[in-house]
Design a protein around this motif. Structure first.
Motif, PDB file in Angstrom:
ATOM      1  N   ASN A 146       0.826  -1.206   0.000  1.00 31.34           N
ATOM      2  CA  ASN A 146       0.000   0.000   0.000  1.00 31.34           C
ATOM      3  C   ASN A 146       0.858   1.253   0.000  1.00 31.34           C
ATOM      4  N   LEU A 147       0.183   2.393  -0.029  1.00 33.51           N
ATOM      5  CA  LEU A 147       0.889   3.664  -0.083  1.00 33.51           C
ATOM      6  C   LEU A 147       1.659   3.932   1.200  1.00 33.51           C
ATOM      7  N   ASN A 148       1.206   3.379   2.311  1.00 36.20           N
ATOM      8  CA  ASN A 148       1.917   3.529   3.576  1.00 36.20           C
ATOM      9  C   ASN A 148       3.346   2.986   3.471  1.00 36.20           C
ATOM     10  N   LEU A 154       5.161   2.779   0.657  1.00 35.77           N
ATOM     11  CA  LEU A 154       5.933   3.718  -0.161  1.00 35.77           C
ATOM     12  C   LEU A 154       6.301   4.963   0.638  1.00 35.77           C
ATOM     13  N   ASN A 155       5.359   5.452   1.443  1.00 43.37           N
ATOM     14  CA  ASN A 155       5.634   6.634   2.253  1.00 43.37           C
ATOM     15  C   ASN A 155       6.787   6.384   3.225  1.00 43.37           C
ATOM     16  N   GLN A 194       4.835   9.842  -5.109  1.00 41.57           N
ATOM     17  CA  GLN A 194       4.631   8.396  -4.933  1.00 41.57           C
ATOM     18  C   GLN A 194       3.243   8.011  -5.424  1.00 41.57           C
ATOM     19  N   VAL A 195       3.191   6.927  -6.180  1.00 42.26           N
ATOM     20  CA  VAL A 195       1.917   6.459  -6.729  1.00 42.26           C
ATOM     21  C   VAL A 195       1.745   4.988  -6.406  1.00 42.26           C
ATOM     22  N   LEU A 196       0.616   4.628  -5.848  1.00 38.32           N
ATOM     23  CA  LEU A 196       0.205   3.235  -5.714  1.00 38.32           C
ATOM     24  C   LEU A 196      -1.313   3.203  -5.799  1.00 38.32           C
ATOM     25  N   GLY A 213       4.157  -0.068  -7.040  1.00 41.16           N
ATOM     26  CA  GLY A 213       4.432   1.267  -6.521  1.00 41.16           C
ATOM     27  C   GLY A 213       5.416   1.989  -7.420  1.00 41.16           C
TER      28      GLY A 213
END
Length: 334
Positions: free
Chosen positions: A115-117, A119-120, A135-137, A149
């Protein structure tokens, strides 16, 4: 006059630093999950024991995992914050090893990200201060919840997810993530791929190839790239890459220049294969620099397995290792 001279000197200095290329890296990070359960996904192995106790019927769910190994892992693995952060650190080390500067590539595409978490965390901690502002997911269709991601040092103009269909039925798989990025005034379109695995029929990967072909042919951009884990081997019959039209195989072109490239990106049952690929669409206007193509073998990534040095997978107990894939990367002239 002194002020004018100073400004002119600054302008010349900035001009001298203008980028002449953009770098792109792809890496299957293998099971890059955070510690929490995402509703609607089968991420029951990669959550903390504390979180597992909160999920009704977790033990019964684990019993459906198939082999005894996966059942035990689902029941007992404590995928806690410390292990997750170690995974972040290790993936970051791979990304930083793109070149000797430690700054990583301009554009990074990752497979098997939950998830985006995740990537963050990678951008804010492991790759902190490297400039991965974008950032893209986009959640795909995979029941395990693993997605593609994309991280970029340049602005993302748009992003879109494309599902894969066979005979009108949407596949339980990752699909294709498309982003358009503004790189120094040029539009770069990147298709991030993670095609259906070898446990699925070749027809599923053919559907992915046909979708990618149609998408890329309809795009007008300075650079159109498709990269990712294509899960395609030479023995596939029918052969999915025969249905991928309009693209140039970066690895094949690079091997004409560099005979010392690693035999592949993934080692399985005693042999190498290049599951991970980079393709450049022929409609692209920016020139690929095939001399810069690399399969990212690094000493710290490898372990001995018989007569071979192979990628070192992440070990949950020791929190060491990385992935069962090697990254690939290349530069394109601006």
């Amino acid at each position: 006059m002194k002020t004018l001279i100073a400004l002119l000197a600054l302008g010349l200095a900035l001009g001298a630093q203008a980028k002449t290329s953009v770098s792109v890296m792809n890496y299957n990070a293998e099971n890059f999950f955070d510690t929490r359960h995402d509703a609607g996904t089968e991420d029951y192995t990669y959550i903390s024991l504390a979180e597992k106790k909160k999920i009704p019927g977790h033990a019964e769910i684990c019993q459906q995992m198939g082999s005894s190994f996966y059942i035990k892992e689902c029941l007992n693995l404590d995928w806690n914050e410390a292990r997750f952060m170690k995974k972040v650190e290790n993936v970051s080390r791979v990304v930083r090893s793109y070149d000797s500067t430690g700054a990583g590539p301009d554009i990074l595409i990752l497979q098997e990200v939950e998830n985006l978490n995740v990537l963050n965390a990678l951008a804010a901690k492991g790759l902190r201060n490297l400039g991965y502002t974008y950032q893209v997911l986009i959640d795909g269709d995979d029941s395990r919840g693993i997605d593609i991601g994309i991280m970029s040092k340049y602005p993302v103009i748009r992003a879109q997810h494309h599902s894969i269909f066979v005979n009108g039925q949407k596949l339980d798989t990752r699909g294709i993530t498309e982003v358009a990025i503004n790189v120094e005034g040029r539009t770069v379109v990147v298709f991030g791929n993670h095609w259906p695995s070898q446990s699925n029929p070749a027809e599923d990967r053919i559907a992915a190839a046909q979708l990618l072909t149609n998408l890329a042919a309809s795009r007008n951009a300075d650079l159109i790239i498709a990269t990712g884990d294509f899960n395609t081997v030479d023995s596939d019959r029918p052969y999915p890459f025969n249905y991928l039209n309009g693209f140039i195989n970066a690895e094949a072109e690079a091997r004409k220049i560099n005979r010392n490239l690693n035999p592949g990106t993934h080692f399985y049952k005693g042999s190498w294969t290049s599951l991970d690929r980079m393709w450049i669409h022929r409609n692209s206007r920016l020139a690929p620099n095939f001399a810069t193509f690399q399969i990212m073998v690094r000493d710290f990534l490898m372990k001995r397995e018989g007569q071979f040095m192979v990628p070192m997978r992440f070990n949950h107990a020791s929190a060491t290792g990385f992935s069962d894939h090697l990254g690939i990367a290349m530069e394109f002239k601006l």
